[in-house]
Design an enzyme around this catalytic site. Structure first.
Site, PDB file in Angstrom:
ATOM      1  N   CYS A   1      -3.119   0.955  -1.041  1.00  0.00           N
ATOM      2  CA  CYS A   1      -3.879  -0.515  -0.998  1.00  0.00           C
ATOM      3  C   CYS A   1      -3.982  -1.390  -2.478  1.00  0.00           C
ATOM      4  CB  CYS A   1      -5.070  -0.283  -0.466  1.00  0.00           C
ATOM      5  SG  CYS A   1      -5.065   0.876   1.190  1.00  0.00           S
TER       6      CYS A   1
ATOM      7  N   HIS B   1      -4.948  -6.084   7.076  1.00  0.00           N
ATOM      8  CA  HIS B   1      -5.014  -5.846   5.578  1.00  0.00           C
ATOM      9  C   HIS B   1      -3.799  -5.679   5.592  1.00  0.00           C
ATOM     10  CE1 HIS B   1      -5.035  -3.568   1.780  1.00  0.00           C
ATOM     11  NE2 HIS B   1      -5.129  -2.146   2.841  1.00  0.00           N
TER      12      HIS B   1
END
Ligand SMILES: [Zn+2]
Lengths: 371, 148
Positions: free
Chosen positions: A80, A321
């Site tokens: 991430c 995201h």
């Protein structure tokens, strides 16, 4: 080291772009960031590009859309923290004095459904889905500090309240605490509103040495710290992902490098992939005393207008995201606040901002910016 | 951690473990049990195959040790969305073993109700059939139930 400044910042609104490739979203963000900086591709000396799910040449594909100038291109993949790792590459190339102007792009298109550890043991030997992993990390916090499910749920209420002022967020409708608690249960205590949705997106920054930046703008945003950590060995880390220790390590180093403390921060964009995660990071980033995260959300201190607004953008819970874009987009958000350009969600008189990203497996970045 | 999990040798029949660190009874009987790799320098235990120790940087053979059956519930969640086909809801947890290692597991014998789950509750290892694989073999998993 040369001082490094952000001179251009842009993102495409996070959402769904079924007809565009990730590198086309990245190219749009790059064009907008260069326009914002007042430079063209011929001024860019190096590019770094973050995209986690890419075959190869993610950044080169961006340049193939908008202009192949032959500059060095570095592609990053770091869970991430993919986009924020690309930012750190650009930062380092300027800090080291190798280059004066760098382009940083983060981009991703996401699939649908659950992100899970897709082997046959899933569901029979515990669960490795992301909602479950962060649920267990959150429950650990309830066990240690008495944090409540309602306090976790309030994170989602705050996120949507902030997102109402952010046209770059996909989900902007307000929700009540009851609606959050009663939405579809994914992995207790994380309900649907407490999990970040899947979206596509891209964001870009133009970085310059401070000396160069002053030729282009009177409002350079200084990067006071750019820190990357991975997991040190901790007791259960290989079994229950430890999202805390590497965040604490990154924050400590970033505060030291920037010469500031958490009490100096005007705003924070942190990695709220799940509502449970946000409260852990209040503790980890030192926004409150150990274990006091629940009180912080109860007292509204992290709401815009409070002592230390967190995720004024609406956070990942509202924006979604897109993995490679996330770490660049939250620095774009901080940049806008430090310039006073954040519109309806502007944090008044913002002077210092912190951006945090954590990727499982593991990579954590903390960037501190000042105006 | 299950990248080395046997998906089943087509020549083999009979039950197989769902993860490589679960050992099933052999022809001599006995109970199923878990195994770990224990660092001879610092004592850290791992569930996966490795060439050295993440804790102390020892490099070399980590002997296999048989783990006990007792543990306690460190943390948990009630999973309502999992891999397609997996029955939900179920309780997933992290179990701290008395041996000094933690393992992931489903918690059975407790209703999937937050009021029924207690941090630190004592647990014991059990095994049962998870599912039958495409080759018709029974796939055996471990889980934990409240002790006593
Ligand atoms: Zn060791």
């Amino acid at each position: 080291m040369q001082e490094v400044a952000i001179v251009g910042a842009a993102m495409v609104p996070f959402g769904r772009y079924p007809d565009q490739e990730a590198y086309q979203l990245g190219a749009r963000a790059a064009l907008d960031a260069m326009k914002d900086a007042g430079v063209g591709l011929n001024d860019i000396q190096i590019m770094s590009c973050g995209q986690l799910m890419a075959t190869s040449g993610a950044g080169q594909r961006v340049l193939q859309q908008i202009g192949q100038t032959g500059i060095p291109v570095v592609n990053t993949a770091n869970a991430c923290a993919t986009g924020s790792t690309a930012l750190r590459e650009g930062f380092m190339s300027i800090a080291a004095g190798m280059h004066d102007i760098a382009l940083v792009v983060g981009q991703e298109r996401m699939g649908t459904g659950l992100t899970y550890a897709g082997d046959e043991s899933e569901g029979y030997v515990g669960s490795g889905t992301m909602p479950a992993v962060f649920a267990m990390a959150g429950m650990e916090h309830t066990s240690k500090y008495g944090t409540t499910i309602e306090q976790f749920a309030k994170v989602a209420v705050k996120a949507k309240k902030h997102a109402a002022g952010n046209p770059y967020a996909k989900y902007r409708d307000p929700v009540t605490l009851e609606e959050v608690l009663n939405s579809r249960m994914i992995s207790y205590p994380n309900t649907q509103f407490m999990c970040c949705p899947n979206t596509d997106g891209a964001a870009a920054l133009v970085l310059m040495s401070m000396e160069k930046a002053r030729q282009y703008t009177t409002k350079p945003v200084r990067i006071a710290a750019s820190v990357l950590t991975s997991d040190p060995w901790t007791e259960r880390d290989l079994i229950l992902v430890d999202v805390n220790t590497l965040t604490r390590n990154a924050a400590k180093e970033a505060y030291e490098r920037a010469g500031i403390g958490p009490q100096d921060l005007s705003l924070v964009e942190l990695h709220d992939c799940f509502a449970t995660a946000e409260l852990l990071h209040y503790d980890n980033l030192g926004l409150c005393g150990e274990g006091e995260a629940g009180r912080l959300i109860d007292d509204g201190e992290t709401t815009i207008g409070g002592r230390i607004p967190v995720n004024a953008s609406g956070g990942l819970l509202s924006k979604g995201h897109p993995l490679g874009a996330t770490g660049v987009a939250n620095v774009v958000e901080i940049t806008w606040h430090l310039r006073g350009q954040a519109g309806a969600r502007q944090v008044e008189n913002a002077k210092v901002g912190l951006a945090h990203v954590i990727g499982i497996g593991s990579a954590c970045t903390v960037h501190i910016m000042t105006n | 951690m299950t990248q080395q999990a046997s998906q089943g040798d087509p020549a083999e029949t009979g039950p197989r473990p769902i993860v490589p660190y679960l050992r099933l009874p052999d022809e001599n009987g006995g109970d199923a049990y878990l195994v770990g790799k224990k660092c001879p320098e610092c004592g850290a235990i791992y569930l996966d195959s490795r060439i050295g120790c993440a804790k102390c940087s020892f490099v070399g053979d980590l002997p296999e040790v048989r783990l006990g059956t007792e543990g306690s519930l460190h943390t948990w969640t009630i999973v309502h969305m999992s891999r397609p086909g997996v029955p939900v809801p179920f309780v997933a947890g992290i179990v701290d073993m008395k041996d000094g290692i933690s393992v992931p597991a489903n918690i059975e014998g407790v209703e999937p109700d937050p009021a029924k789950l207690k941090f630190g509750m004592p647990l014991r290892l059990v095994t049962d059939k998870a599912f039958t694989d495409a080759q018709g073999r029974d796939v055996i998993r471990y889980a934990f139930r409240p002790a006593g």
